[in-house]
Design a protein around this motif. Sequence first.
Motif, PDB file in Angstrom:
ATOM      1  N   GLY A  35     -12.582   4.745  -4.896  1.00  0.00           N
ATOM      2  CA  GLY A  35     -12.761   4.552  -6.323  1.00  0.00           C
ATOM      3  C   GLY A  35     -11.441   4.344  -7.044  1.00  0.00           C
ATOM      4  O   GLY A  35     -10.401   4.824  -6.595  1.00  0.00           O
ATOM      5  N   TRP A  36     -11.507   3.622  -8.134  1.00  0.00           N
ATOM      6  CA  TRP A  36     -10.403   3.514  -9.085  1.00  0.00           C
ATOM      7  C   TRP A  36     -10.801   4.298 -10.337  1.00  0.00           C
ATOM      8  O   TRP A  36     -11.916   4.143 -10.853  1.00  0.00           O
ATOM      9  N   TYR A  37      -9.889   5.107 -10.810  1.00  0.00           N
ATOM     10  CA  TYR A  37     -10.094   5.921 -11.991  1.00  0.00           C
ATOM     11  C   TYR A  37      -8.952   5.626 -12.957  1.00  0.00           C
ATOM     12  O   TYR A  37      -7.912   5.098 -12.563  1.00  0.00           O
ATOM     13  N   ARG A  38      -9.147   6.025 -14.212  1.00  0.00           N
ATOM     14  CA  ARG A  38      -8.056   5.896 -15.170  1.00  0.00           C
ATOM     15  C   ARG A  38      -8.081   7.057 -16.149  1.00  0.00           C
ATOM     16  O   ARG A  38      -9.127   7.661 -16.395  1.00  0.00           O
ATOM     17  N   GLN A  39      -6.907   7.332 -16.680  1.00  0.00           N
ATOM     18  CA  GLN A  39      -6.779   8.385 -17.677  1.00  0.00           C
ATOM     19  C   GLN A  39      -5.870   7.905 -18.787  1.00  0.00           C
ATOM     20  O   GLN A  39      -4.691   7.629 -18.561  1.00  0.00           O
ATOM     21  N   ALA A  40      -6.451   7.786 -19.960  1.00  0.00           N
ATOM     22  CA  ALA A  40      -5.696   7.407 -21.143  1.00  0.00           C
ATOM     23  C   ALA A  40      -5.164   8.667 -21.814  1.00  0.00           C
ATOM     24  O   ALA A  40      -5.721   9.761 -21.634  1.00  0.00           O
ATOM     25  N   PRO A  41      -4.099   8.545 -22.620  1.00  0.00           N
ATOM     26  CA  PRO A  41      -3.541   9.724 -23.291  1.00  0.00           C
ATOM     27  C   PRO A  41      -4.592  10.458 -24.114  1.00  0.00           C
ATOM     28  O   PRO A  41      -5.328   9.839 -24.888  1.00  0.00           O
ATOM     29  N   GLY A  42      -4.685  11.760 -23.906  1.00  0.00           N
ATOM     30  CA  GLY A  42      -5.617  12.570 -24.670  1.00  0.00           C
ATOM     31  C   GLY A  42      -7.061  12.461 -24.246  1.00  0.00           C
ATOM     32  O   GLY A  42      -7.948  13.036 -24.897  1.00  0.00           O
ATOM     33  N   LYS A  43      -7.321  11.745 -23.164  1.00  0.00           N
ATOM     34  CA  LYS A  43      -8.697  11.561 -22.706  1.00  0.00           C
ATOM     35  C   LYS A  43      -8.861  12.069 -21.273  1.00  0.00           C
ATOM     36  O   LYS A  43      -7.890  12.226 -20.546  1.00  0.00           O
ATOM     37  N   GLN A  44     -10.108  12.291 -20.914  1.00  0.00           N
ATOM     38  CA  GLN A  44     -10.392  12.725 -19.544  1.00  0.00           C
ATOM     39  C   GLN A  44     -10.298  11.555 -18.579  1.00  0.00           C
ATOM     40  O   GLN A  44     -10.487  10.385 -18.965  1.00  0.00           O
ATOM     41  N   ARG A  45      -9.999  11.878 -17.347  1.00  0.00           N
ATOM     42  CA  ARG A  45      -9.984  10.858 -16.311  1.00  0.00           C
ATOM     43  C   ARG A  45     -11.411  10.351 -16.099  1.00  0.00           C
ATOM     44  O   ARG A  45     -12.360  11.139 -16.061  1.00  0.00           O
ATOM     45  N   GLU A  88      -7.515  -1.139 -25.120  1.00  0.00           N
ATOM     46  CA  GLU A  88      -8.193   0.095 -24.718  1.00  0.00           C
ATOM     47  C   GLU A  88      -8.224   0.308 -23.204  1.00  0.00           C
ATOM     48  O   GLU A  88      -8.674   1.362 -22.741  1.00  0.00           O
ATOM     49  N   ASP A  89      -7.758  -0.661 -22.436  1.00  0.00           N
ATOM     50  CA  ASP A  89      -7.614  -0.469 -20.990  1.00  0.00           C
ATOM     51  C   ASP A  89      -6.311   0.239 -20.646  1.00  0.00           C
ATOM     52  O   ASP A  89      -6.083   0.582 -19.476  1.00  0.00           O
ATOM     53  N   THR A  90      -5.463   0.459 -21.628  1.00  0.00           N
ATOM     54  CA  THR A  90      -4.200   1.151 -21.404  1.00  0.00           C
ATOM     55  C   THR A  90      -4.444   2.558 -20.874  1.00  0.00           C
ATOM     56  O   THR A  90      -5.178   3.343 -21.477  1.00  0.00           O
ATOM     57  N   ALA A  91      -3.854   2.858 -19.726  1.00  0.00           N
ATOM     58  CA  ALA A  91      -4.072   4.151 -19.070  1.00  0.00           C
ATOM     59  C   ALA A  91      -3.226   4.201 -17.802  1.00  0.00           C
ATOM     60  O   ALA A  91      -2.662   3.185 -17.377  1.00  0.00           O
ATOM     61  N   VAL A  92      -3.177   5.379 -17.208  1.00  0.00           N
ATOM     62  CA  VAL A  92      -2.670   5.508 -15.842  1.00  0.00           C
ATOM     63  C   VAL A  92      -3.863   5.329 -14.905  1.00  0.00           C
ATOM     64  O   VAL A  92      -4.893   5.983 -15.082  1.00  0.00           O
ATOM     65  N   TYR A  93      -3.723   4.450 -13.951  1.00  0.00           N
ATOM     66  CA  TYR A  93      -4.799   4.139 -13.019  1.00  0.00           C
ATOM     67  C   TYR A  93      -4.512   4.799 -11.666  1.00  0.00           C
ATOM     68  O   TYR A  93      -3.397   4.721 -11.144  1.00  0.00           O
TER      69      TYR A  93
END
Length: 113
Positions: A35-45, A88-93
């Motif tokens: 799986g690929w997951y992402r976590q944006a600032p202040g949000k859950q993975r 809105e796709d900005t995140a750590v993946y």
Amino acid sequence: QVQLVESGGGLVQAGGSLRLSCAASGIIFSINDMGWYRQAPGKQRELVARITSGGVTNYADSVKGRFTISRDNAKNTVYLQMTSLKPEDTAVYYCKAVLYAYWGQGTQVTVSS
């Protein structure tokens, strides 16, 4: 020991594309769902995309039609092709073998408007 090494992130303008890669070791890659997951600032993975050992894929509604997950079992690598990127796709993946609790270091994706 399970190791996952993500790469391919970067800064891209809205509407652009990126291809993420994740090299896995320490597992029998070919029999594992990935799986690929992402976590944006202040949000859950969150789960972005998943691919089974047999190649069946599913996606979060927010990325359907824009992202494509694939795998190369010969290279123990899973990919995430991202197109039509939005701010809105900005995140750590991160990638992850679904049945294992290990995470890689992640790769930063930043989409500018």
